[in-house]
Design a protein around this motif. Structure first.
Motif, mmCIF file in Angstrom:
data_model
loop_
_atom_site.group_PDB
_atom_site.id
_atom_site.type_symbol
_atom_site.label_atom_id
_atom_site.label_comp_id
_atom_site.label_asym_id
_atom_site.label_seq_id
_atom_site.Cartn_x
_atom_site.Cartn_y
_atom_site.Cartn_z
ATOM 1 N N GLU A 52 -1.712 3.142 -66.079
ATOM 2 C CA GLU A 52 -1.916 4.557 -66.366
ATOM 3 C C GLU A 52 -1.422 5.446 -65.195
ATOM 4 O O GLU A 52 -1.371 6.650 -65.372
ATOM 5 N N GLY A 53 -0.490 4.885 -64.444
ATOM 6 C CA GLY A 53 0.232 5.555 -63.454
ATOM 7 C C GLY A 53 -0.779 5.983 -62.085
ATOM 8 O O GLY A 53 -0.667 7.112 -61.695
ATOM 9 N N GLU A 65 -5.108 -9.920 -62.013
ATOM 10 C CA GLU A 65 -4.472 -10.913 -62.631
ATOM 11 C C GLU A 65 -5.027 -12.112 -62.652
ATOM 12 O O GLU A 65 -4.751 -13.126 -63.665
ATOM 13 N N ALA A 66 -5.893 -12.573 -61.651
ATOM 14 C CA ALA A 66 -6.594 -13.888 -61.619
ATOM 15 C C ALA A 66 -7.677 -13.799 -62.787
ATOM 16 O O ALA A 66 -7.498 -15.078 -63.541
ATOM 17 N N ALA A 67 -8.281 -12.811 -63.269
ATOM 18 C CA ALA A 67 -9.032 -12.672 -64.377
ATOM 19 C C ALA A 67 -8.457 -12.518 -65.599
ATOM 20 O O ALA A 67 -9.088 -12.407 -66.671
ATOM 21 N N SER A 68 -7.061 -12.322 -65.706
ATOM 22 C CA SER A 68 -6.019 -12.338 -66.786
ATOM 23 C C SER A 68 -6.451 -11.024 -67.691
ATOM 24 O O SER A 68 -6.535 -10.781 -68.888
ATOM 25 N N ILE A 69 -6.579 -9.696 -66.690
ATOM 26 C CA ILE A 69 -6.766 -8.572 -67.320
ATOM 27 C C ILE A 69 -6.001 -7.344 -66.560
ATOM 28 O O ILE A 69 -5.608 -7.722 -65.672
ATOM 29 N N PRO A 70 -5.527 -6.253 -67.362
ATOM 30 C CA PRO A 70 -4.773 -5.472 -66.578
ATOM 31 C C PRO A 70 -5.517 -4.717 -65.479
ATOM 32 O O PRO A 70 -6.374 -4.488 -65.619
ATOM 33 N N PRO A 71 -4.803 -4.283 -64.222
ATOM 34 C CA PRO A 71 -5.537 -3.656 -63.347
ATOM 35 C C PRO A 71 -5.836 -2.313 -63.613
ATOM 36 O O PRO A 71 -5.145 -1.630 -64.325
#
Length: 532
Positions: A52-53, A65-71
């Motif tokens: 989202e910037g 990243e470890a949870a395989s989702i976007p921050p």
């Protein structure tokens, strides 16, 4: 249904909370649960951009990243970026909120921000099965507890079961565990569901009597002992994790004629050095010898000198001059290669103007190696970015039309003088992919020997990094690289190795039971013998 919550607390800073939070995120994700990290307040100069910037702590980006989702900005609603010994830039939900002294922030502003913390947590909790919260420092800082916004108050808000982490590598782990729990109030002690010992290097049989005794004293179970995991290649929360950054060696290199030698990369280590993880991928390359340098003589005989990002660009430029780096850099630019990243690029320009006193009021002359001027602005640019090199050359050597990517986090707006050549054409993630949305980034000068760019994380992209190293070696007529590192795959492997080691070390059945979720032990996993 609202997510369940587990909170990772530590007996002090740098006990491994961030990586253990990442490990738990990965384990829950591997078990098929929707999981997200959360840290209400982070203090770090190492930050990351979201799609989202917006800006969050880099540790939470790694945990996502470890949870395989976007921050997401909800994962770290408050980020403190130190600007000196007694003040910080306060970033709230990804944007600059103010510049405050430590006392003003802690005594007057924390309560004002608590609703923001609660809203961010509830946003995550509504979308996930479990939230892994991370505390900060120690929950037993009794002088700060009245206005706590990151430890036990947040555990209560989330109704979290807490896992207390002690670092045996630092020494005094049993005293640290006992003292931390005893300094908590009774209702807070009840939230500590168990403890673990982290970074263990020795014989478990010798440790077992201690874990049993401290478990009896605490009336809390020891959930296991996590060994010291070397060569993990995952970024640290702050520069405490980088011993090389503090090296005071007078010299790193000597003249060497062999064409097979390693490429020598010197990164100048400012007092306000930011986003030091920009160089993790380069450090891992077998053909590279990289050092962080605090003395001007340390960059002697370097092939590539990198001026990195800075939280206080003008102050660090003044420091650079006082330490004698300017003369060395100007000499190096006549024959060698220099790269400036973000604040480093601004320093390489002709002027830095700060009319609104964002960092240091007035005009400061730069090193004059790039034909650019930079004006500091109140609005921070924060974006994930991709693009291509403009010229198709790197250090004067042709290169393939490779993709580059990274992220911008800066308050400067750079203008180009008439003779300036841009480094790349980029597109920000929050914009459309139309060519009309592209913009120029960076600058190339001194016959291609000096490069500047706003892109952090530039070297994480394998294709660009390999091309960069090949071009630098060709410039110095060194032999071609025989083995390149696959950094992106190594990160995946490191996260998996971290999760596997933590699963083998801890009683995961018990931890999952805290949040009422089922844990399926991996077939290949063999749990360590109980220590209690």
């Amino acid at each position: 249904m609202k997510a369940r919550a587990i909170m990772v607390l530590g007996t002090s800073s740098h006990v491994g909370k961030s990586l253990l939070t990442a490990a738990l995120c990965r384990i829950f994700a591997q078990q098929g649960y929707r999981v997200a990290p959360f840290k209400s307040q982070n203090m770090s100069l190492n930050s990351a951009a979201t799609i989202e910037g917006l800006e969050i702590g880099r540790a939470q980006a790694l945990q996502a990243e470890a949870a395989s989702i976007p921050p997401s900005v909800d994962m770290n609603p408050i980020l403190l970026k130190p600007s000196g010994a007694m003040s910080s830039q306060v970033v709230v939900r990804g944007k600059i909120w103010g510049q405050l002294s430590a006392s003003d922030y802690h005594l007057r502003r924390v309560e004002e921000l608590m609703p923001v913390v609660r809203e961010s947590y509830e946003n995550l909790a509504a979308k996930n099965d479990v939230i892994i919260l991370e505390g900060a420092g120690s929950p037993a800082e009794i002088n700060l507890k009245e206005h706590d916004i990151v430890n036990m108050r947040i555990a209560e808000m989330a109704d979290a079961q807490c896992l207390l982490v002690g670092d045996i590598d630092r020494g005094g782990v049993f005293a640290a565990l006992l003292g931390t729990v005893q300094l908590l109030e009774e209702k807070e002690q009840a939230r500590i569901a168990g403890f673990i010992i982290n970074k263990f290097r020795g014989d478990l049989a010798l440790l077992r009597p201690g874990t049993r005794m401290i478990a009896d004293r605490l009336q809390k179970p020891c959930l296991g002992v996590v060994p010291y995991i070397s060569d993990l290649l995952l970024e640290e929360e702050d520069s405490l994790g980088l011993p090389a950054i503090n090296s005071d060696s007078k010299s790193f290199w000597e003249p060497e004629a062999s064409s097979n030698r390693l490429l020598r990369i010197a990164v100048i280590s400012f007092p306000s050095f930011s986003n030091f993880t920009d160089f993790d991928a380069l450090r891992a390359e077998p053909s590279v010898d990289l050092h962080f340098c605090k003395r001007a003589e340390q960059i002697s005989y370097a092939d590539v000198v990198i001026i990195p990002g800075s939280k206080q660009t003008v102050d660090d430029l003044v420091w650079l001059r006082a330490k004698g780096f300017e003369h060395k850099l100007l000499q190096h630019a006549k024959m060698g290669l220099i790269v400036g990243i973000c604040g480093g690029m601004q320093m390489l320009g002709e002027q830095i103007l700060d009319p609104e006193a964002m960092e240091s009021a007035g005009t400061t002359y730069g090193l004059g190696l790039l034909p650019i001027h930079t004006t500091m602005k109140p609005q921070k640019v924060t974006s994930l970015t991709t693009g291509r090199l403009v010229s198709g050359k790197l250090f004067g050597h042709p290169c393939l039309d490779i993709r580059i990517s990274g992220y911008e986090i800066h308050i400067g707006e750079t203008t180009y003088l008439e003779s300036a050549d841009q480094f790349a054409k980029l597109i920000r993630a929050e914009k459309s992919s139309q060519i009309s949305d592209s913009f120029g980034d960076g600058c190339v000068a001194q016959e291609g020997r000096v490069i500047g760019t706003y892109l952090h994380g530039l070297f994480d992209e394998d294709a660009f990094r390999h091309t960069f190293l090949a071009a630098a070696r060709a410039f110095y007529r060194l032999s071609p690289v025989e083995v390149f590192d696959n950094w992106q795959q190594k990160r995946i492997n490191s996260l998996d190795r971290l999760a596997e080691e933590v699963q083998r070390s801890l009683d995961m059945q018990e931890i999952f039971s805290w949040v009422g979720l089922h844990y399926e032990k991996p077939v290949a996993s063999t749990a360590r013998e109980s220590l209690t």
